[in-house]
Scaffold this active site. Structure first.
Site, mmCIF file in Angstrom:
data_model
loop_
_atom_site.group_PDB
_atom_site.id
_atom_site.type_symbol
_atom_site.label_atom_id
_atom_site.label_comp_id
_atom_site.label_asym_id
_atom_site.label_seq_id
_atom_site.Cartn_x
_atom_site.Cartn_y
_atom_site.Cartn_z
ATOM 1 N N LYS A 206 16.637 17.132 -15.089
ATOM 2 C CA LYS A 206 16.343 17.460 -16.753
ATOM 3 C C LYS A 206 15.398 16.259 -16.891
ATOM 4 O O LYS A 206 14.248 16.695 -17.314
ATOM 5 C CB LYS A 206 17.467 17.623 -17.449
ATOM 6 C CG LYS A 206 17.236 17.730 -18.804
ATOM 7 C CD LYS A 206 18.366 17.779 -19.511
ATOM 8 C CE LYS A 206 18.275 17.394 -21.071
ATOM 9 N NZ LYS A 206 19.392 17.767 -21.817
ATOM 10 N N GLU A 212 18.689 8.624 -8.088
ATOM 11 C CA GLU A 212 19.216 9.414 -6.539
ATOM 12 C C GLU A 212 18.202 10.371 -6.529
ATOM 13 O O GLU A 212 17.829 10.539 -5.474
ATOM 14 C CB GLU A 212 20.578 9.872 -6.972
ATOM 15 C CG GLU A 212 21.920 8.599 -7.264
ATOM 16 C CD GLU A 212 21.851 8.476 -8.645
ATOM 17 O OE1 GLU A 212 21.016 8.662 -9.512
ATOM 18 O OE2 GLU A 212 22.926 7.963 -9.037
ATOM 19 N N GLY A 267 22.606 18.826 -19.262
ATOM 20 C CA GLY A 267 22.741 18.955 -17.716
ATOM 21 C C GLY A 267 23.898 19.650 -17.284
ATOM 22 O O GLY A 267 23.557 20.642 -16.308
ATOM 23 N N ARG A 268 24.879 19.436 -17.658
ATOM 24 C CA ARG A 268 26.159 20.284 -17.041
ATOM 25 C C ARG A 268 26.347 21.761 -17.643
ATOM 26 O O ARG A 268 27.274 22.401 -17.401
ATOM 27 C CB ARG A 268 27.312 19.263 -17.376
ATOM 28 C CG ARG A 268 27.570 19.022 -18.685
ATOM 29 C CD ARG A 268 28.789 18.100 -18.931
ATOM 30 N NE ARG A 268 28.812 17.334 -20.341
ATOM 31 C CZ ARG A 268 28.144 16.396 -20.701
ATOM 32 N NH1 ARG A 268 27.258 15.823 -20.195
ATOM 33 N NH2 ARG A 268 28.532 16.165 -22.071
ATOM 34 N N GLU A 353 32.986 14.942 -18.175
ATOM 35 C CA GLU A 353 31.779 14.087 -18.778
ATOM 36 C C GLU A 353 31.567 14.550 -20.245
ATOM 37 O O GLU A 353 31.238 13.814 -21.148
ATOM 38 C CB GLU A 353 30.730 14.574 -18.005
ATOM 39 C CG GLU A 353 29.283 13.971 -18.305
ATOM 40 C CD GLU A 353 28.280 13.987 -17.138
ATOM 41 O OE1 GLU A 353 27.771 13.177 -16.403
ATOM 42 O OE2 GLU A 353 27.468 14.954 -17.405
ATOM 43 N N HIS A 384 49.596 22.922 1.179
ATOM 44 C CA HIS A 384 50.055 22.107 2.435
ATOM 45 C C HIS A 384 49.701 20.558 2.293
ATOM 46 O O HIS A 384 49.514 19.724 3.255
ATOM 47 C CB HIS A 384 49.584 22.574 3.717
ATOM 48 C CG HIS A 384 50.094 24.090 3.908
ATOM 49 N ND1 HIS A 384 51.205 24.096 4.652
ATOM 50 C CD2 HIS A 384 49.636 25.196 3.330
ATOM 51 C CE1 HIS A 384 51.691 25.470 4.571
ATOM 52 N NE2 HIS A 384 50.655 26.152 4.083
ATOM 53 N N LYS A 512 24.878 2.523 -14.312
ATOM 54 C CA LYS A 512 23.455 2.632 -13.780
ATOM 55 C C LYS A 512 22.592 1.451 -14.287
ATOM 56 O O LYS A 512 21.758 1.046 -13.379
ATOM 57 C CB LYS A 512 22.902 4.038 -14.888
ATOM 58 C CG LYS A 512 23.033 5.305 -14.221
ATOM 59 C CD LYS A 512 22.308 6.239 -15.038
ATOM 60 C CE LYS A 512 22.921 7.499 -14.990
ATOM 61 N NZ LYS A 512 22.054 8.597 -15.891
HETATM 62 O O1 F6P Z 1 24.265 10.732 -14.897
HETATM 63 C C1 F6P Z 1 24.877 11.839 -15.851
HETATM 64 C C2 F6P Z 1 23.837 12.578 -15.802
HETATM 65 O O2 F6P Z 1 23.039 12.546 -17.041
HETATM 66 C C3 F6P Z 1 24.295 14.124 -15.981
HETATM 67 O O3 F6P Z 1 24.966 14.396 -17.095
HETATM 68 C C4 F6P Z 1 23.266 14.898 -15.598
HETATM 69 O O4 F6P Z 1 23.781 16.195 -15.205
HETATM 70 C C5 F6P Z 1 22.889 14.141 -14.523
HETATM 71 O O5 F6P Z 1 22.884 13.035 -14.770
HETATM 72 C C6 F6P Z 1 21.590 14.562 -13.843
HETATM 73 O O6 F6P Z 1 20.315 14.319 -14.780
HETATM 74 P P1 F6P Z 1 18.963 14.975 -14.577
HETATM 75 O O7 F6P Z 1 19.166 16.355 -14.358
HETATM 76 O O8 F6P Z 1 18.511 14.396 -15.500
HETATM 77 O O9 F6P Z 1 18.539 14.332 -13.087
#
Ligand code: F6P
Length: 549
Positions: A206, A212, A267-268, A353, A384, A512
């Site tokens: 987003k 990452e 995002g979620r 979150e 199990h 972060k």
């Molecule tokens: O670190 C949390 C977060 O902002 C989440 O809410 C989000 O889903 C994820 O990082 C990834 O964010 P982006 O889609 O901006 O890379």
């Protein structure tokens, strides 16, 4: 005492809890042969059984009073009206518009967003058709055989969970992979068996600033260019899904290859947006739209059903009942459905979150518990592993069970066994086994009295452990869309009652930022004094053994 816990409705629930605490569900079922009818709801083809909860009609009535006292109905209206319910980021949370199949407008700041939403869906449809037909070709002129979604959090968990769940609908000849971790092992293990000429990367972010994702996307681009040579080929192998066109361009992805979504999509909650492109590629646009339709049907239910017959409202309020009155710390997600194996991880983000917060919307500290720890595994595997604790441990762990009446793979007795286990577990958690029953069993096994006395305490199950069960005829895109939307709205209900903001995530920021300052110290010991002695000691160890890159 804070406003919520001091309120009439909360206090009434507290008193009611004192009366209900010792009531056993066994007795509630024995007293009312119609309990299942009274505490279950059908929604389309979905059955929601919440009769195995430590509740009476009065409990539900009091919980709904709490919800009304906290203005839930009004808050639902404001959510759907596109108001800025995410007050700390000053934006709406209008993911429901992404799956709005009603033909009605949905507005943000008075502007109908449906033309934008439908425009992106149309572009996705075109793109998916081009990839599926083979019209979209890579640098060597070959069609796409592997799609790699690079994203993390909401840009990974939702599409990954859905792709796994809808695998039976997958298109032959096209494999979809997910890379999220900045640990290169995941990227390299994924790319090892892929051919750059037939691989398409979807960079899902987003913000398009997530460390990452950008690190993985850069390394993926290097991998492609080692085979393709000319950077002009990136355009045939990289598309982006983002709300940030400028950063996409800066990264080197042609904005013509960008599928847009908007800052009013959290995002979620974004799997319904362009972030779902991997899903559409995996199962086809038609199936993706069935997923949207399932979720939309739940939106209609959520905004119109009375609280007492509103499934996400009941789910949310039951959670509050256990978290805030019984002191439950966690909530187990137990799919008896291998295709839902990523559901616990997905719901972890959705609940933790969203509602892992300890201040209210106006910044006051809460004096009540909020989101539980959400965890789980597919059912029979869990039996199990950790079910021992669920049945005989010292903690109360409310659980949600999921099962399809029909398997995608009818094979001998497998599905009968699976269903029998699912139904048996919720029944066992509810009823338990009394000392008398346990004694009779041991006697029937012919054990001597002294052995029976010794074993008896170990063979008793207290029961009275609550659960919900979701059943559906088959795990179709529509059924899955409905299930996911139920949980999204459950989260909203709880946030609304707790008075917190379910749509921000400031809690992920501190780590972060610290990672940014620790990163240089992995090379340079002059910076150690900035850190606490533990972090400095850990850094020393890393520097000693690390192979610098
Ligand atoms: O670190 C949390 C977060 O902002 C989440 O809410 C989000 O889903 C994820 O990082 C990834 O964010 P982006 O889609 O901006 O890379």
């Amino acid at each position: 005492m804070a406003v919520l816990t001091g309120s009439r409705a909360w206090q009434a629930l507290k008193e009611h809890y004192a009366a209900m605490r010792e009531v056993h569900m066994r007795d509630l079922f024995a007293a009312d042969p119609e309990r299942f009818e009274g505490f279950s709801l059908h929604f389309g083809e979905l059955l929601f059984d919440y009769s195995k909860n430590r509740i009476s009609a009065e409990t539900l009535d009091l919980l709904c009073r709490l919800a009304r006292q906290e203005g839930l109905e009004d808050k639902i209206d404001r959510l759907f009206a596109g108001e800025r319910v995410n007050v700390t980021e000053e934006r709406p949370a209008l993911h429901m518009a992404l799956r709005n199949r009603s033909g009605r407008p949905m507005t943000v700041e008075g502007r109908d967003v449906m033309p934008q939403v439908n425009g992106v869906l149309a572009r996705m449809r075109e793109f998916v058709a081009a990839v599926h037909s083979g019209a979209w070709r890579g640098f060597s002129g070959e069609p796409v055989r592997d799609v790699v979604n690079i994203g993390i959090g909401g840009s990974d968990l939702g599409p990954q969970m859905v792709c796994a769940a809808l695998r039976p609908y997958g298109r032959p000849g096209l494999r979809v992979h997910f890379v999220s971790n900045v640990d290169a092992s995941q990227l390299l293990e994924t790319l090892r068996d892929l051919d750059p000429a037939t691989t398409l990367f979807l960079v899902a972010s987003k913000t398009f600033s997530t460390q990452e994702t950008l690190a993985n996307a850069r390394s993926a681009r290097d991998w492609l260019l080692r085979a393709a040579g000319d950077p002009a080929h990136v355009a045939r192998h990289f598309v982006a899904m983002s709300s940030h066109a400028q950063r996409v361009r800066e990264f080197g992805i042609d904005p013509a290859n960008m599928f847009e979504f908007w800052d009013w999509v959290g995002g979620r909650f974004s799997l319904w947006s362009a972030i779902g492109l991997s899903i559409a590629l995996a199962v086809g646009m038609e199936r993706f739209e069935e997923l949207l339709a399932g979720a939309h049907a739940v939106d209609e239910h959520f905004r119109s059903a009375p609280l007492e017959a509103n499934i996400p409202v009941i789910m949310g309020l039951l959670g509050i009942w256990y978290i805030d009155f019984f002191g439950a710390e966690s909530h187990a997600i137990l799919p008896y459905d291998q295709y839902l194996h990523r559901l616990p991880a997905f719901l972890q983000q959705g609940e933790m979150e969203s509602n892992g917060k300890s201040v209210t919307l106006d910044g006051r500290a809460v004096d009540y518990a909020t989101a539980p720890v959400v965890w789980g595994e597919p059912g029979t595997n869990g039996q199990h592993a950790f079910y021992q604790l669920l049945h005989q441990g010292t903690r109360l762990v409310p659980a949600d069970f999921f099962a399809a009446a029909q398997s995608h793979h009818p094979l001998g007795e497998h599905h009968t066994l699976l269903l029998a286990n699912c139904l048996a577990q919720s029944a066992a958690l509810m009823a338990g086994r009394t000392p008398e029953q346990a004694r009779r069993q041991l006697q029937a096994a012919g054990l001597p009295p002294e052995t029976i006395d010794r074993l008896l305490p170990h063979r008793v199950f207290a029961g009275n452990r609550p659960s919900n069960t979701f059943l559906y005829p088959k795990l179709t895109p529509r059924a899955l869309g409905a299930l996911v939307a139920l949980y999204e709205h459950k989260v909203f209900v709880q946030g609304a009652v707790w008075g917190i903001n379910s749509f921000d995530q400031w809690g992920v920021e501190l780590g972060k930022q610290l990672a940014d300052s620790i990163r240089p110290a992995l090379r340079d010991d002059a910076r150690d004094q900035k850190f606490d002695s533990s972090t400095a000691g850990l850094l020393r160890f890393c520097r000693q053994y690390r192979i610098p890159s």
